[in-house]
Write a protein that holds these residues in place. Sequence first.
Motif, short mmCIF file in Angstrom:
data_model
loop_
_atom_site.label_atom_id
_atom_site.label_comp_id
_atom_site.label_asym_id
_atom_site.label_seq_id
_atom_site.Cartn_x
_atom_site.Cartn_y
_atom_site.Cartn_z
N MET A 304 0.83 -1.20 0.00
CA MET A 304 0.00 0.00 0.00
C MET A 304 0.87 1.25 0.00
SD MET A 304 -2.91 1.20 2.78
CE MET A 304 -1.74 1.47 4.10
N ARG A 305 1.90 1.25 0.83
CA ARG A 305 2.77 2.42 0.92
C ARG A 305 3.64 2.56 -0.33
NH1 ARG A 305 6.19 1.96 5.69
NH2 ARG A 305 6.58 4.16 5.38
N GLN A 306 4.06 1.42 -0.89
CA GLN A 306 4.86 1.47 -2.12
C GLN A 306 4.05 2.02 -3.29
OE1 GLN A 306 6.17 -2.61 -2.44
NE2 GLN A 306 8.15 -2.16 -1.47
N CYS A 307 2.74 1.80 -3.24
CA CYS A 307 1.86 2.30 -4.32
C CYS A 307 1.46 3.77 -4.11
CB CYS A 307 0.61 1.44 -4.41
SG CYS A 307 0.91 -0.23 -5.04
N GLY A 308 2.02 4.39 -3.10
CA GLY A 308 1.79 5.81 -2.90
C GLY A 308 0.59 6.16 -2.02
N PHE A 309 0.02 5.17 -1.34
CA PHE A 309 -1.10 5.44 -0.45
C PHE A 309 -0.59 5.64 0.97
CE2 PHE A 309 -3.07 3.25 -3.99
CZ PHE A 309 -4.26 3.95 -4.15
N TYR A 310 -1.03 6.73 1.59
CA TYR A 310 -0.65 6.98 2.98
C TYR A 310 -1.58 6.20 3.90
CZ TYR A 310 2.37 10.81 1.49
OH TYR A 310 3.35 11.54 0.90
N PRO A 311 -1.02 5.46 4.87
CA PRO A 311 -1.88 4.73 5.81
C PRO A 311 -2.79 5.70 6.56
CG PRO A 311 0.42 4.06 6.04
CD PRO A 311 0.41 5.26 5.15
N SER A 312 -4.00 5.26 6.79
CA SER A 312 -4.96 6.05 7.58
C SER A 312 -4.94 5.57 9.02
CB SER A 312 -6.37 5.86 7.01
OG SER A 312 -6.81 4.53 7.20
N GLU A 313 -5.79 6.19 9.85
CA GLU A 313 -5.90 5.77 11.24
C GLU A 313 -6.25 4.29 11.32
OE1 GLU A 313 -7.47 8.23 9.70
OE2 GLU A 313 -8.04 9.86 11.06
N PHE A 314 -7.18 3.86 10.44
CA PHE A 314 -7.61 2.46 10.46
C PHE A 314 -6.46 1.53 10.05
CE2 PHE A 314 -9.65 -1.31 8.70
CZ PHE A 314 -10.57 -1.60 9.68
N SER A 315 -5.64 1.96 9.08
CA SER A 315 -4.49 1.14 8.64
C SER A 315 -3.56 0.87 9.82
CB SER A 315 -3.70 1.86 7.54
OG SER A 315 -4.52 2.41 6.56
N PHE A 316 -3.22 1.94 10.54
CA PHE A 316 -2.29 1.79 11.66
C PHE A 316 -2.89 0.96 12.78
CE2 PHE A 316 -0.20 5.77 9.98
CZ PHE A 316 1.02 5.17 9.71
N ALA A 317 -4.16 1.20 13.08
CA ALA A 317 -4.82 0.44 14.15
C ALA A 317 -4.84 -1.05 13.82
CB ALA A 317 -6.23 0.96 14.38
#
Length: 570
Positions: A304-317
């Motif tokens: 996800m991060r390699q594709c240029g998407f920044y993690p959201s709150e839900f991603s980190f949780a």
Amino acid sequence: MWQEESWGSDQAQMNQVKEALEIFRLMLQKGVPVDSVSLSSMLGVCAKVGFDERDIDLCNQSHGKQVHTLSIKLGFEGDIHLSNSMLDMYAKIGDMDSAEKVFVDMNRHSVVSWNVMIAGYGNKCNSEKALEYLQRMQCCGYEPDDVTYINMLASCVKSGDVKTGRDIFDSMPCPSLSSWNSILSAYSQNDDHEEALKLFRKMQFKYQHPDRTTLAVVLSSSAELGLLEAGKQVHAVSQKFGFEKDVYVSSGLINVYSKCGKMESSKNVFSKLPEVDVVCWNSMIAGFSINSLDNEAFSFFKQMRQCGFYPSEFSFATILSSCAKFSSLSHGRQIHSQIVKDGYEDDLFVGSSLIEMYCKCGDVGQARYFFNMMPDKNTITWNEMIHGYAQNGYGDEAVSLYKDMITSGEKPDDITFVAVLTGCSHSALIDQGVEIFNSMQQRFGVVPKTDHYTCIIDCLGRAGRFQEVEVILDTMPCKDDPVVWEVVLSSCRIHTNLSLAKRAAEELFWLDPLNSASYVLLANMYSSLGRWEDARAVRDLMSDNRIRKDPGYSRSEYKIDIQNIMESNL
């Protein structure tokens, strides 16, 4: 990023509102004639000011009331279009008392007038008042239109009054798609997922075509119920109506397949999307985490991060949850560093997940340090820290933090009490546990549930205070829960309380007759007391009922190779 863009958009709108107000003042100062149309436009502007929470104090309804006063002064109070604009303005800024006065003073009404009042009370979550206006509207000879019904349904949804909402929906001669979606959402939001699915089937029989909102709501209900076949049927419907590549619908499909343990199907849906958003990525990561495929969860997090998407709150949780499950403190710390770098450290949702991760990894000190550093806390945050202390054997600290929570003004909920009572039980804080249990309903209005009874019985049972245990057993409402009796039986074995053990075992034989644990515990108690005949009788009963003892097993530490996955990006 989204928050910044949204704030910028709101700020631009606010600047436009202020410019409009300034132009209107110049009109008045220069003596330019003001008509009902310009006044109506200004009331619309004032309604926008009222919607903006950052500017509500500045507005304080004064602009709208000034325009209202001016319209009376200029003799336009009889203009129905202008009066409806006044109603709309007061309704949107939440001043229903003023809206009522305008409505009463109107010489005549239109369907729009009634609709605005219904919508206004709906926004205040007052479905009873909205329904009163609907009934008055019909009594006065006005025929409700589609907007009326949608406003009424929205009112019921916001108020949680699903029954009235369904009555309104059933009375509609030809419900629109928006109406179908409103009542479906009402059932889904109130956790009546079975009824949501039944209504969706009815919708199909009525040949009402769904849209992306319909499918997303139904998929959410299918996921909550874990109904794979229902999810597959909705998948087929989405393909029929051309929504199979819609990211909104696809996220719902991924969620259904994930919760039903079909991650290959989830990956198949994801791989066919021409474009994905962060919600789709999150759905996949959550799916892997739910199914204990933590290696894949980290891999997708990296992709996800390699594709240029920044993690959201839900991603980190979600990824922190994976760290917590296999007690990977080092990777949890790396995620924490990324959270700080991306500016999510003060987010309540992420912060609570960090506390949970540190506690489950055994670093309670770091969890408490982070807890103390959080600028804001909610009930979930407090609960995670109290539960962390309890699970790691720090009962005194759990009780102390529970008291701090109350002192801070945060009201404990049922989860808080499970956490603190667990701490009391594990640390032999018997009197504190009894005091807290008794305060639940008396002081905080929280009705004890099975988990609370289990905790306090465990607490008293560990200390051998069986008289108090029996009083609770005789008065508690959850006598049919086998877990409670398992706890009783376990405590009786430790303290060799044979009479209560027999009672608990008999309850378990009836409630959970195929569970070997109760038979084995009772037989072992008899054996330890030298009552061999009684022990043999219990084992014979097991044999007669064809109950086999569950085999024992050891669980080796679960390890996954995620170092290479994480190092390149954290």
